[in-house]
Design a protein around this motif. Structure first.
Motif, PDB file in Angstrom:
ATOM      1  N   HIS A 112     -11.691 -13.264 -21.985  1.00 13.68           N
ATOM      2  CA  HIS A 112     -11.957 -14.692 -22.072  1.00 13.68           C
ATOM      3  C   HIS A 112     -12.052 -15.350 -20.689  1.00 13.68           C
ATOM      4  O   HIS A 112     -12.599 -16.445 -20.558  1.00 13.68           O
ATOM      5  CB  HIS A 112     -10.869 -15.389 -22.891  1.00 13.68           C
ATOM      6  CG  HIS A 112     -10.806 -14.922 -24.305  1.00 13.68           C
ATOM      7  ND1 HIS A 112      -9.781 -14.140 -24.776  1.00 13.68           N
ATOM      8  CD2 HIS A 112     -11.661 -15.092 -25.343  1.00 13.68           C
ATOM      9  CE1 HIS A 112      -9.989 -13.871 -26.047  1.00 13.68           C
ATOM     10  NE2 HIS A 112     -11.117 -14.426 -26.418  1.00 13.68           N
ATOM     11  N   ARG A 141     -15.534 -18.024 -28.767  1.00 13.23           N
ATOM     12  CA  ARG A 141     -15.127 -18.011 -27.355  1.00 13.23           C
ATOM     13  C   ARG A 141     -15.757 -16.835 -26.627  1.00 13.23           C
ATOM     14  O   ARG A 141     -16.187 -16.950 -25.478  1.00 13.23           O
ATOM     15  CB  ARG A 141     -13.603 -17.927 -27.248  1.00 13.23           C
ATOM     16  CG  ARG A 141     -12.867 -19.209 -27.594  1.00 13.23           C
ATOM     17  CD  ARG A 141     -11.367 -19.030 -27.379  1.00 13.23           C
ATOM     18  NE  ARG A 141     -11.042 -18.744 -25.975  1.00 13.23           N
ATOM     19  CZ  ARG A 141      -9.869 -18.254 -25.585  1.00 13.23           C
ATOM     20  NH1 ARG A 141      -8.925 -17.975 -26.480  1.00 13.23           N
ATOM     21  NH2 ARG A 141      -9.635 -18.026 -24.306  1.00 13.23           N
ATOM     22  N   GLU A 144     -19.387 -17.561 -25.836  1.00 11.75           N
ATOM     23  CA  GLU A 144     -19.511 -18.486 -24.703  1.00 11.75           C
ATOM     24  C   GLU A 144     -19.394 -17.735 -23.381  1.00 11.75           C
ATOM     25  O   GLU A 144     -20.138 -18.001 -22.421  1.00 11.75           O
ATOM     26  CB  GLU A 144     -18.428 -19.566 -24.786  1.00 11.75           C
ATOM     27  CG  GLU A 144     -18.486 -20.572 -23.652  1.00 11.75           C
ATOM     28  CD  GLU A 144     -17.374 -21.603 -23.726  1.00 11.75           C
ATOM     29  OE1 GLU A 144     -17.328 -22.468 -22.829  1.00 11.75           O
ATOM     30  OE2 GLU A 144     -16.551 -21.538 -24.654  1.00 11.75           O
ATOM     31  N   ALA A 147     -22.640 -15.836 -22.722  1.00 16.61           N
ATOM     32  CA  ALA A 147     -23.706 -16.741 -22.273  1.00 16.61           C
ATOM     33  C   ALA A 147     -23.503 -17.164 -20.827  1.00 16.61           C
ATOM     34  O   ALA A 147     -24.479 -17.325 -20.074  1.00 16.61           O
ATOM     35  CB  ALA A 147     -23.758 -17.962 -23.185  1.00 16.61           C
ATOM     36  N   ARG A 148     -22.273 -17.353 -20.404  1.00 19.11           N
ATOM     37  CA  ARG A 148     -22.000 -17.764 -19.015  1.00 19.11           C
ATOM     38  C   ARG A 148     -22.253 -16.625 -18.031  1.00 19.11           C
ATOM     39  O   ARG A 148     -22.547 -16.870 -16.859  1.00 19.11           O
ATOM     40  CB  ARG A 148     -20.556 -18.249 -18.887  1.00 19.11           C
ATOM     41  CG  ARG A 148     -20.283 -19.593 -19.557  1.00 19.11           C
ATOM     42  CD  ARG A 148     -18.812 -19.961 -19.446  1.00 19.11           C
ATOM     43  NE  ARG A 148     -18.378 -20.088 -18.051  1.00 19.11           N
ATOM     44  CZ  ARG A 148     -17.099 -20.175 -17.683  1.00 19.11           C
ATOM     45  NH1 ARG A 148     -16.134 -20.139 -18.610  1.00 19.11           N
ATOM     46  NH2 ARG A 148     -16.781 -20.286 -16.401  1.00 19.11           N
ATOM     47  N   HIS A 226     -25.557 -20.231 -31.246  1.00 18.78           N
ATOM     48  CA  HIS A 226     -25.006 -21.512 -30.816  1.00 18.78           C
ATOM     49  C   HIS A 226     -24.992 -21.623 -29.288  1.00 18.78           C
ATOM     50  O   HIS A 226     -25.071 -22.738 -28.744  1.00 18.78           O
ATOM     51  CB  HIS A 226     -23.594 -21.683 -31.365  1.00 18.78           C
ATOM     52  CG  HIS A 226     -22.969 -23.010 -31.052  1.00 18.78           C
ATOM     53  ND1 HIS A 226     -23.357 -24.187 -31.656  1.00 18.78           N
ATOM     54  CD2 HIS A 226     -21.983 -23.351 -30.167  1.00 18.78           C
ATOM     55  CE1 HIS A 226     -22.645 -25.190 -31.173  1.00 18.78           C
ATOM     56  NE2 HIS A 226     -21.806 -24.710 -30.270  1.00 18.78           N
ATOM     57  N   GLN A 227     -24.924 -20.493 -28.614  1.00 16.51           N
ATOM     58  CA  GLN A 227     -24.943 -20.487 -27.150  1.00 16.51           C
ATOM     59  C   GLN A 227     -26.366 -20.434 -26.591  1.00 16.51           C
ATOM     60  O   GLN A 227     -26.546 -20.328 -25.374  1.00 16.51           O
ATOM     61  CB  GLN A 227     -24.131 -19.293 -26.627  1.00 16.51           C
ATOM     62  CG  GLN A 227     -22.649 -19.391 -26.915  1.00 16.51           C
ATOM     63  CD  GLN A 227     -22.000 -20.595 -26.263  1.00 16.51           C
ATOM     64  OE1 GLN A 227     -22.371 -20.980 -25.155  1.00 16.51           O
ATOM     65  NE2 GLN A 227     -21.029 -21.192 -26.947  1.00 16.51           N
TER      66      GLN A 227
END
Length: 278
Positions: A112, A141, A144, A147-148, A226-227
């Motif tokens: 994470h 999570r 996300e 995607a980052r 969603h990302q």
């Protein structure tokens, strides 16, 4: 500084203890990596037809454990970083990379926190090997983080145990397959106390309690969408690289196992690929 969640503490203790036993087990074939500079892990060999050419790609392997898949991807020409929260696992991974002369960076962090300790939007390939998502309480999570990390146009490659398989209990004496465990993500974990592991070893373990979660295919796909990622592939497989249902499975080559009786009933694992915009 916030207190470390119980599931992280317990799960890491389990992986810390198992890492040396896994590295010593014939099931991970560490000796073959030393002997043969072209040798690849069974997991990566299975992935190759869908993975394609990774030469020159900058890649990160999340939850890399003892690094056999990470080193395999580097042998295919990718510039790899491996990330794991277990210091003992990374000790084994670094030893493997040194012994085989493989240029891989290994970073210790919880998955994470990956995008906080690694450069954002810098990776052409985010690779997650089999048996990783079940340790995470929130697939949203995780998505996300993926995607980052991905560079514009970068690709996620995920092969994982199928959530239908994870929802099966221990094998029944009558051989029936019954859905008894959660298929979808739940707020509370499934808590297990199991002194074994998934490879051949004589080691007697003392860290035996783990917290795990299942994540439905729809939840995983939706979290990635969603990302802003675009799903480019989703393939379900009739094999998995461990004896998931002892007494009911048979080897089918390449380290893969399959249900003996009517294996077409059960999706054993899946490969999902997604691409970042740009």
């Amino acid at each position: 500084m916030s207190e470390e969640p119980e599931h992280v503490r317990l799960n890491r203790a389990q992986w810390d203890e198992r890492a040396p036993a896994h590295a010593a087990s014939p099931d991970y074939d560490v000796a073959r990596f030393h002997e043969d500079p072209t040798f690849l892990s069974g997991v990566v060999r299975f992935d190759l037809p869908r993975l394609g050419d990774v030469a020159g790609l900058r890649g990160v392997h999340l939850q890399c454990h003892i690094g056999t898949d990470t080193v395999s991807l580097a042998r295919l020409g990718a510039r790899m970083t491996g990330l794991d929260f277990s210091g003992a696992s990374l000790d084994e991974a670094r030893a493997l990379a040194r012994a085989t002369g493989t240029d891989v960076d290994f970073v210790r962090a919880d998955v994470h926190d990956a995008a906080d300790v690694l450069p954002e939007h810098a990776y052409d390939l985010v690779y997650t090997g089999i048996g990783a998502l079940c340790w995470l309480p929130s697939v949203a999570r995780w998505a996300e983080v993926v995607a980052r990390l991905l560079a514009p146009g970068g690709r996620l490659f995920l092969r994982e145990g199928h959530p239908v398989l994870w929802a099966l209990p221990d094998p029944r004496p009558d051989g029936l397959l019954t859905l008894e465990l959660p298929y979808v993500e739940t707020a509370d974990p499934m808590v297990w106390d199991d002194g074994g592991t998934y490879v051949e070893t004589d080691h007697v373990f003392t860290s035996t309690t783990t917290h795990e979660w299942n994540h439905g295919l729809g939840e995983i796909v939706t979290a990635l969408l969603h990302q802003g990622l675009r799903i480019t592939g989703l393939v379900e497989h009739d094999s998995v690289p461990w004896d998931a249902l002892p007494g009911q499975m048979e080897p089918v080559g390449g380290g893969e196992m399959r249900l003996v009786d009517r294996p077409e009933r059960l999706p054993h694992s899946y490969t999902l690929q997604a691409v970042a915009p740009g």
